[in-house]
Every structure is written in C-alpha cells, then in structure tokens.
Design a protein around this motif. Structure first.
Motif, PDB file in Angstrom:
ATOM      1  N   MET A  24      -5.705   3.110  -8.284  1.00 22.59           N
ATOM      2  CA  MET A  24      -4.501   3.904  -8.117  1.00 22.59           C
ATOM      3  C   MET A  24      -4.488   4.985  -9.189  1.00 22.59           C
ATOM      4  O   MET A  24      -4.786   4.706 -10.346  1.00 22.59           O
ATOM      5  CB  MET A  24      -3.255   3.013  -8.263  1.00 22.59           C
ATOM      6  CG  MET A  24      -1.951   3.762  -8.072  1.00 22.59           C
ATOM      7  SD  MET A  24      -0.494   2.727  -8.269  1.00 22.59           S
ATOM      8  CE  MET A  24      -0.674   1.630  -6.882  1.00 22.59           C
ATOM      9  N   THR A  28       0.218   8.632  -8.955  1.00 17.38           N
ATOM     10  CA  THR A  28       0.755   7.814  -7.862  1.00 17.38           C
ATOM     11  C   THR A  28       1.673   6.741  -8.416  1.00 17.38           C
ATOM     12  O   THR A  28       2.790   6.543  -7.921  1.00 17.38           O
ATOM     13  CB  THR A  28      -0.390   7.169  -7.053  1.00 17.38           C
ATOM     14  OG1 THR A  28      -1.221   8.200  -6.534  1.00 17.38           O
ATOM     15  CG2 THR A  28       0.137   6.296  -5.925  1.00 17.38           C
ATOM     16  N   GLY A  31       4.866   8.229  -9.646  1.00 16.52           N
ATOM     17  CA  GLY A  31       5.718   8.562  -8.506  1.00 16.52           C
ATOM     18  C   GLY A  31       6.456   7.341  -7.981  1.00 16.52           C
ATOM     19  O   GLY A  31       7.648   7.414  -7.669  1.00 16.52           O
ATOM     20  N   TYR A  32       5.764   6.215  -7.882  1.00 19.30           N
ATOM     21  CA  TYR A  32       6.411   4.974  -7.457  1.00 19.30           C
ATOM     22  C   TYR A  32       7.552   4.610  -8.406  1.00 19.30           C
ATOM     23  O   TYR A  32       8.625   4.207  -7.970  1.00 19.30           O
ATOM     24  CB  TYR A  32       5.412   3.815  -7.409  1.00 19.30           C
ATOM     25  CG  TYR A  32       4.470   3.814  -6.240  1.00 19.30           C
ATOM     26  CD1 TYR A  32       4.840   4.278  -4.990  1.00 19.30           C
ATOM     27  CD2 TYR A  32       3.180   3.306  -6.376  1.00 19.30           C
ATOM     28  CE1 TYR A  32       3.968   4.251  -3.920  1.00 19.30           C
ATOM     29  CE2 TYR A  32       2.297   3.273  -5.316  1.00 19.30           C
ATOM     30  CZ  TYR A  32       2.701   3.747  -4.084  1.00 19.30           C
ATOM     31  OH  TYR A  32       1.843   3.716  -3.029  1.00 19.30           O
TER      32      TYR A  32
END
Length: 81
Positions: A24, A28, A31-32
């Motif tokens: 990952m 990313t 952002g989560y």
C-alpha cells in the motif's frame, strides 16, 4: 526508548505488507485515515502521527475495499448479431 506498540506511517505500511502480503502506498493509507476508513493516530510526537500496532493489524485483516468493487453496476455486454 521507542515504544514498539506505536508505529509511524512508514512502519504501518511495512506492517500491512507483512500481515497481508499487500503493498500500500503511503498516500493511500493517509487518504484512508483522512476519510475515516482507517484507524486514527493515537498520539503524535511533534508532527509525526503514531498508530497503535494492534489496531493496525486488526484493520489490515478486516479493511473494507478488498476485492472487487460492489458499488459499481456491471455493464451488460452487447452480443454480436
């Protein structure tokens, strides 16, 4: 002395790969976290957010979004006539 139960973002990414075999990107994961789809940091040292190791492990194994997306309707294929 470093707390082995608190992880930096880089360590979180490494742990996710170690636990699930899935890579990952840092962006990313951030952002989560921003959207509330990943655990929030439990503390900060300066500007460095730290996550609880046990929360990341549980989230990595149960995180939403793995596999095929189910929120997008499938298109019907046209058949040749």
């Amino acid at each position: 002395m470093a707390n082995t139960h608190r992880l930096t973002t880089d360590q979180v990414i490494d742990l996710i790969k170690e636990e699930t075999g899935t890579e990952m990107a840092i962006g990313t994961f951030r952002g989560y976290v921003t959207r509330g789809h990943a655990p929030a940091p439990v503390e900060k040292i300066g500007r460095t957010p730290l996550w609880k190791r046990s929360e990341i492990i549980e989230w990595a194994h149960n995180r939403p979004g793995q596999g095929a997306r189910t929120d997008i309707p499938k298109r019907k294929r046209r058949t040749a006539q």
